[in-house]
Scaffold this active site. Structure first.
Site, PDB file in Angstrom:
ATOM      1  N   ASN A  94      -1.593   5.449  -2.989  1.00  0.00           N
ATOM      2  CA  ASN A  94      -0.811   5.412  -1.846  1.00  0.00           C
ATOM      3  C   ASN A  94       1.106   5.079  -2.140  1.00  0.00           C
ATOM      4  O   ASN A  94       1.767   4.860  -3.166  1.00  0.00           O
ATOM      5  CB  ASN A  94      -0.376   3.322  -1.481  1.00  0.00           C
ATOM      6  CG  ASN A  94       0.166   2.985  -0.567  1.00  0.00           C
ATOM      7  OD1 ASN A  94       0.676   3.603   0.037  1.00  0.00           O
ATOM      8  ND2 ASN A  94       0.687   1.519  -0.518  1.00  0.00           N
ATOM      9  N   TRP A  95       1.564   6.315  -2.017  1.00  0.00           N
ATOM     10  CA  TRP A  95       2.337   7.221  -1.694  1.00  0.00           C
ATOM     11  C   TRP A  95       3.834   6.128  -1.119  1.00  0.00           C
ATOM     12  O   TRP A  95       5.431   6.050  -1.466  1.00  0.00           O
ATOM     13  CB  TRP A  95       2.873   8.748  -1.329  1.00  0.00           C
ATOM     14  CG  TRP A  95       1.840   9.220  -2.384  1.00  0.00           C
ATOM     15  CD1 TRP A  95       0.921   9.029  -2.729  1.00  0.00           C
ATOM     16  CD2 TRP A  95       2.230  11.466  -1.927  1.00  0.00           C
ATOM     17  NE1 TRP A  95       0.301  10.206  -3.476  1.00  0.00           N
ATOM     18  CE2 TRP A  95       0.839  11.450  -2.641  1.00  0.00           C
ATOM     19  CE3 TRP A  95       2.708  11.206  -0.777  1.00  0.00           C
ATOM     20  CZ2 TRP A  95       0.800  12.393  -3.046  1.00  0.00           C
ATOM     21  CZ3 TRP A  95       2.017  13.194  -1.252  1.00  0.00           C
ATOM     22  CH2 TRP A  95       1.594  13.713  -2.254  1.00  0.00           C
ATOM     23  N   LYS A  96       4.225   5.254  -0.079  1.00  0.00           N
ATOM     24  CA  LYS A  96       4.276   4.562  -0.170  1.00  0.00           C
ATOM     25  C   LYS A  96       5.514   5.150   0.830  1.00  0.00           C
ATOM     26  O   LYS A  96       5.610   6.503   1.471  1.00  0.00           O
ATOM     27  CB  LYS A  96       5.637   3.565  -1.045  1.00  0.00           C
ATOM     28  CG  LYS A  96       3.751   2.514  -1.583  1.00  0.00           C
ATOM     29  CD  LYS A  96       4.189   1.103  -2.025  1.00  0.00           C
ATOM     30  CE  LYS A  96       3.219   0.665  -2.679  1.00  0.00           C
ATOM     31  NZ  LYS A  96       3.428  -0.185  -3.540  1.00  0.00           N
ATOM     32  N   HIS A 114      -0.852  -4.301   4.373  1.00  0.00           N
ATOM     33  CA  HIS A 114      -0.567  -4.116   2.210  1.00  0.00           C
ATOM     34  C   HIS A 114       0.317  -5.194   2.481  1.00  0.00           C
ATOM     35  O   HIS A 114       0.990  -5.442   3.371  1.00  0.00           O
ATOM     36  CB  HIS A 114      -0.299  -2.573   2.641  1.00  0.00           C
ATOM     37  CG  HIS A 114       0.427  -2.633   0.456  1.00  0.00           C
ATOM     38  ND1 HIS A 114       1.737  -3.119   0.362  1.00  0.00           N
ATOM     39  CD2 HIS A 114       0.013  -1.959  -0.560  1.00  0.00           C
ATOM     40  CE1 HIS A 114       2.077  -2.501  -0.963  1.00  0.00           C
ATOM     41  NE2 HIS A 114       0.898  -1.950  -1.100  1.00  0.00           N
ATOM     42  N   GLU A 169       3.371  -4.828   1.378  1.00  0.00           N
ATOM     43  CA  GLU A 169       4.785  -4.763   2.339  1.00  0.00           C
ATOM     44  C   GLU A 169       4.541  -4.942   3.742  1.00  0.00           C
ATOM     45  O   GLU A 169       5.781  -4.957   4.340  1.00  0.00           O
ATOM     46  CB  GLU A 169       4.865  -3.815   1.601  1.00  0.00           C
ATOM     47  CG  GLU A 169       5.144  -3.422   0.381  1.00  0.00           C
ATOM     48  CD  GLU A 169       4.781  -2.724  -0.792  1.00  0.00           C
ATOM     49  OE1 GLU A 169       4.927  -1.009  -0.229  1.00  0.00           O
ATOM     50  OE2 GLU A 169       4.506  -2.485  -1.945  1.00  0.00           O
ATOM     51  N   GLU A 179      -4.812  -7.189  -3.952  1.00  0.00           N
ATOM     52  CA  GLU A 179      -3.606  -6.781  -4.815  1.00  0.00           C
ATOM     53  C   GLU A 179      -2.788  -7.254  -4.920  1.00  0.00           C
ATOM     54  O   GLU A 179      -2.508  -8.266  -3.912  1.00  0.00           O
ATOM     55  CB  GLU A 179      -2.915  -5.761  -3.760  1.00  0.00           C
ATOM     56  CG  GLU A 179      -3.629  -4.243  -4.139  1.00  0.00           C
ATOM     57  CD  GLU A 179      -2.961  -2.965  -3.363  1.00  0.00           C
ATOM     58  OE1 GLU A 179      -3.038  -1.772  -4.459  1.00  0.00           O
ATOM     59  OE2 GLU A 179      -1.979  -3.321  -2.290  1.00  0.00           O
ATOM     60  N   GLY A 219       3.901  -3.206  -8.489  1.00  0.00           N
ATOM     61  CA  GLY A 219       6.457  -2.182  -8.739  1.00  0.00           C
ATOM     62  C   GLY A 219       6.185  -3.185  -9.571  1.00  0.00           C
ATOM     63  O   GLY A 219       7.340  -3.183 -10.104  1.00  0.00           O
ATOM     64  N   SER A 234       0.006  -2.816 -10.118  1.00  0.00           N
ATOM     65  CA  SER A 234       0.398  -1.905 -11.977  1.00  0.00           C
ATOM     66  C   SER A 234      -0.759  -1.151 -12.530  1.00  0.00           C
ATOM     67  O   SER A 234      -1.189  -1.350 -13.765  1.00  0.00           O
ATOM     68  CB  SER A 234       1.500  -2.783 -12.439  1.00  0.00           C
ATOM     69  OG  SER A 234       2.752  -3.222 -12.288  1.00  0.00           O
ATOM     70  N   GLY A 244      -0.054   2.806  -6.510  1.00  0.00           N
ATOM     71  CA  GLY A 244       0.736   3.265  -6.021  1.00  0.00           C
ATOM     72  C   GLY A 244       1.900   3.471  -6.829  1.00  0.00           C
ATOM     73  O   GLY A 244       1.567   5.226  -6.877  1.00  0.00           O
ATOM     74  N   GLY A 245       2.967   3.092  -7.516  1.00  0.00           N
ATOM     75  CA  GLY A 245       3.798   4.522  -8.237  1.00  0.00           C
ATOM     76  C   GLY A 245       3.237   5.099  -9.376  1.00  0.00           C
ATOM     77  O   GLY A 245       3.195   6.415  -9.343  1.00  0.00           O
TER      78      GLY A 245
HETATM   79  P1  PGA Z   1       2.149  -0.347  -7.286  1.00  0.00           P
HETATM   80  O1  PGA Z   1       1.258  -0.929  -6.131  1.00  0.00           O
HETATM   81  O2  PGA Z   1       0.732   0.213  -8.443  1.00  0.00           O
HETATM   82  O3  PGA Z   1       3.140   0.700  -7.955  1.00  0.00           O
HETATM   83  O4  PGA Z   1       2.091  -1.746  -8.115  1.00  0.00           O
HETATM   84  C1  PGA Z   1       0.211  -0.769  -5.878  1.00  0.00           C
HETATM   85  C2  PGA Z   1      -0.014  -1.101  -4.101  1.00  0.00           C
HETATM   86  O5  PGA Z   1       1.100  -1.390  -3.572  1.00  0.00           O
HETATM   87  O6  PGA Z   1      -0.684  -0.019  -4.152  1.00  0.00           O
END
Ligand code: PGA
Length: 253
Positions: free
Chosen positions: A9-11, A98, A100, A170, A176, A216, A237-238
């Site tokens: 997930n590149w956000k 998600h 967010e 998650e 993050g 993470s 994500g990251g």
């Molecule tokens: P993260 O994000 O790997 O940066 O913790 C995961 C996500 O939000 O899908």
């Protein structure tokens, strides 16, 4: 055997040029290094989806997903993207719910259920996210909350539709933050989710649904997390923004 999946997930990251180079690196590294039938999905920002489909071509074993879609089919919803539009691009997956989106855009359970329906009606597979914030975990209410999120978003489906869903657990406190759930915390919640799905849809269906862990995930913890019985891969994500890290995570699945 359930399908193993690693989704990135590149956000809201990367310029077009960065997205193109990252994709080119991934195509090469995946072709050279990844064996087995792990499914690989990358979810870039909306503007890059179309170009990325053609950059990947038919041969590359990387699939594309969107990070969100509207609950509406079409019309006067400025700035929104409908599931039917994603279908017309040939996009097979869409992340829905998600944390967010829940937190910053105040998406509700009812809205997410509508998004799931819209995605399925257009032949897209939802990657449906759930997970508890820190204060809920500290209060010991994480199972109750996650079960409710699953009920609100998915319990209206029939069994056939449920078989098309990918779930991602998650924990919000792990996203993050560099703080990963322990393997026992992850396995415990994944098994709670699978049991909840089994109670509603039957054990056979629940056994088929891939449940990804997110929060993470890194090259040095992926293997341990993915070795849990009910963890079927990861939503990353990251670390999905660094080709080397993402490929190492894929290889762990
Ligand atoms: P993260 O994000 O790997 O940066 O913790 C995961 C996500 O939000 O899908």
């Amino acid at each position: 055997m359930r399908q193993k999946i690693v989704a990135g997930n590149w956000k809201m990251n990367t310029t077009l040029q960065e997205a193109q180079s990252l994709t080119a690196e991934l195509i090469g590294m995946v072709a050279d290094e990844v064996q087995g039938d792990v499914k690989i999905i990358i979810c870039p920002p909306f503007p890059y989806l179309y170009g990325m489909k053609s950059q990947l071509g038919k041969a590359a074993r990387i699939e594309v997903g969107a990070q969100n879609c509207s609950e509406h089919a079409s019309g006067a919803y400025t700035g929104e993207v409908a599931a039917g539009m994603l279908k017309s691009l040939g996009i097979p997956y869409v992340i829905i719910g998600h944390s967010e989106r829940r937190q910053y855009f105040l998406e509700t359970g009812k809205q997410l259920a509508q998004k799931v329906d819209g995605a399925l009606a257009n032949g897209l597979k939802p990657i449906f996210c759930c997970g508890e914030p820190l204060e809920v975990r500290e209060a010991g209410d994480h199972e109750i909350l996650v079960k409710r999120q699953i009920e609100e978003g998915l319990f209206h489906l029939n069994t056939e539709a449920m078989k098309k869903i990918v779930v991602a657990y998650e924990p919000v406190w792990a996203i993050g933050t560099g703080k990963t759930a322990t393997t026992s915390q992850a396995q415990e919640m994944h098994s709670v989710i699978r049991k909840h799905l089994a109670d509603k849809f039957g054990a056979e269906t629940a056994e088929l649904v891939p449940i990804l862990y997110g929060g993470s995930v890194k090259p040095d913890n992926a293997q341990e997390l993915f070795s849990c019985a009910d963890v079927d891969g990861g939503l990353v994500g990251g670390a999905s923004l660094k080709s080397r890290d993402f490929v190492e995570i894929i290889k762990s699945a």
